[in-house]
Scaffold this active site. Structure first.
Site, short mmCIF file in Angstrom:
data_model
loop_
_atom_site.label_atom_id
_atom_site.label_comp_id
_atom_site.label_asym_id
_atom_site.label_seq_id
_atom_site.Cartn_x
_atom_site.Cartn_y
_atom_site.Cartn_z
N LYS A 174 0.67 -1.01 -0.05
CA LYS A 174 -0.08 0.09 -0.10
C LYS A 174 0.88 1.26 -0.04
O LYS A 174 0.64 2.31 -0.63
CB LYS A 174 -0.89 -0.09 1.32
CG LYS A 174 -1.81 1.17 1.38
CD LYS A 174 -2.61 1.70 0.36
CE LYS A 174 -3.62 2.60 0.55
NZ LYS A 174 -3.30 3.90 1.03
N GLU A 181 0.96 6.47 -6.75
CA GLU A 181 -0.14 7.66 -6.95
C GLU A 181 0.49 8.87 -6.79
O GLU A 181 0.09 9.81 -7.54
CB GLU A 181 -1.07 7.23 -5.66
CG GLU A 181 -2.28 8.31 -5.57
CD GLU A 181 -2.68 7.97 -4.35
OE1 GLU A 181 -3.13 8.91 -3.42
OE2 GLU A 181 -3.27 6.59 -3.98
#
Length: 477
Positions: A174, A181
């Site tokens: 993550k 991202e």
């Protein structure tokens, strides 16, 4: 099936709604008393941890959705004396992956399992179906995967709840997801800034262009929301919404942790680093004031706005070429992040599948988009025969040609931006990475010679094995 939930903030409430709709019986609490006042909650809201455990049948699964760091440890302190063998504690916040090992070890002393889960998709994803990256040892992680799969997003590849490896792997994947991202967001923002400052396009015109660039096989969630933002108008002033938003960007730490992990594992992440640095620079008002022309704060270096020709007069770059440039930068960000995941999996002994990681990002995730499909297809050509997956990705003809095709336009865009005085740090970092990794010989040969000259560190030769020293002599002066 039952599940305990501690943490009723925005993410916790939306996840509780999602769980209840999927048939889970949710028992929830929160250390903050005001959060317990949830009228019409689809869960049994109880006042404290002890009561929550009393309401759950063994073996119990308790999901923590609280602020990372000490709050997680404090809850484990409260839970541990009351837990039974076979129970499972799940940290679903944005915790540092390095905390997972000690937490798992501590809970295992009471035969209690631990799992770490990265959740992507924000509040909307939590409500409708997030991407979920699960770390932990079996049998707890296996049980959790079965429990969470129905509430996760679904795509053509199935459930977007995926096992990532051992303790810490869920939060690590993550963390890297968030680093990628950052890079993709900044790359789109770089292109926006160049089009706005150097090409004098209005926000709505840029939105139209972005929509064109990201149609079909290049569609992505981040591009779609960027188009939405650029077409929005401030209801108070009537100005473009983008023009009334302060440019000091925030961050919650995972991008910085990703950069640290890259340094720790010896993996170059220049695009991700540039994106993190841009957020840091944007928020440093003191330094930024020093470089504004004419502003009497500290040492003013102030650039002369007439120092360069107007970039608006330079040769246009075709829209298709801009699409190629942004696609190449995006591929670069994914390659850097996946390389880090692969390196960490080897270092920590995690059974992490790069293909599974990518399939888990195809729904619910902020990274979801058509660009994932060729990456997933490329992993299928590397059946785990010991060859590095990321090397296989970059060698796959379709992906390699996409990066090669985008490099010239990326170079032109970055050069044009430099002449115009427009910062495009993520795009420039991607260009530098592409040019470095494809170069037959790099400038670092001179760096190795310098290291040997001042520190006698030695170097390898191109014509024979071993470690050698140069013909220079003397101490540094």
């Amino acid at each position: 099936m039952q599940i305990g939930l501690i943490g009723l903030g925005v993410m916790g409430r939306n996840l509780a709604l999602n769980m209840a709709e999927r048939g889970l019986e949710v028992v929830a609490t929160d250390p903050w008393p005001q959060a317990l006042r949830w009228a019409g909650a689809p869960a049994s809201i109880v006042p404290d941890v002890a009561t929550l455990l009393e309401h759950l049948r063994t073996p119990r699964t308790i999901v923590l959705l609280v602020k990372a760091g000490r709050p997680v440890d404090a809850l484990i302190d409260a839970l541990l004396p009351r837990m039974a063998p076979g129970d499972l504690v799940v940290d679903a916040g944005n915790s540092d992956y390095r905390d997972a090992g000690r937490r798992a070890e501590r809970l295992s002393s009471r035969s209690v399992g631990f799992a770490d889960v990265g959740v992507s998709g924000g509040a909307e994803g939590a409500r409708r179906g997030p991407a979920m990256m699960i770390g932990g040892a079996p049998p707890g992680a296996t049980r959790l995967l079965s429990l969470l799969s129905p509430i996760a997003a679904r795509s053509a590849h199935g459930s977007c709840a995926r096992a990532s490896g051992g303790p810490g792997a869920g939060h690590f994947v993550k963390m890297v997801h968030n680093g990628i991202e950052y890079a993709l967001m900044q790359s789109i923002a770089d292109l926006y800034q160049w089009l706005r400052e150097a090409r004098a396009l209005a926000p709505t015109a840029i939105a139209d262009l972005l929509e064109q660039l990201h149609g079909g096989e290049r569609d992505s969630y981040l591009a779609r929301i960027s188009v939405e933002v650029l077409r929005s108008t401030d209801p108070d002033t009537g100005a473009p919404m983008i023009d009334v938003i302060d440019d000091g960007a925030g961050q919650k730490g995972t991008g910085g942790w990703c950069v640290e992990a890259g340094l720790a594992h010896g993996v170059a992440l220049p695009t991700i680093m540039a994106a993190v640095a841009m957020r840091q620079a944007s928020a440093d008002a003191r330094i930024r004031r020093c470089l504004v022309p004419g502003e009497p704060v500290g040492l003013v270096l102030g650039a002369d706005p007439t120092r360069a020709p107007d970039a608006r007069d330079s040769a246009p770059i075709a829209a298709s070429a801009l699409g190629d440039a942004l696609a190449a930068a995006s591929m670069t960000a994914f390659a850097q992040g996946l390389n880090l995941i692969e390196a960490a999996a080897i270092a920590h002994g995690w059974t992490t599948s790069i293909g599974d990681v990518l399939r888990g990002w195809t729904g619910g995730s902020i990274l979801q988009g058509k660009l994932l499909e060729p990456l997933i297809a490329a992993t299928s050509t590397n059946p785990g025969d010991g060859a590095p997956v990321v090397s296989a990705l970059l060698s796959e003809p379709t992906l390699r040609s996409a990066i090669v095709a985008g490099e010239p336009a990326l170079a032109r865009l970055c050069a044009d931006a430099a002449i115009a005085g427009v910062a495009v740090p993520a795009l420039a970092a991607s260009l530098g990475w592409i040019q470095a990794v494809r170069a037959p010989r790099l400038s670092t040969a001179l760096v190795q010679a310098q290291r040997d000259r001042f520190g006698a560190h030695g170097f390898r030769r191109t014509d024979r094995d071993g470690v050698f020293h140069g013909p220079w002599a003397g101490d540094p002066t």
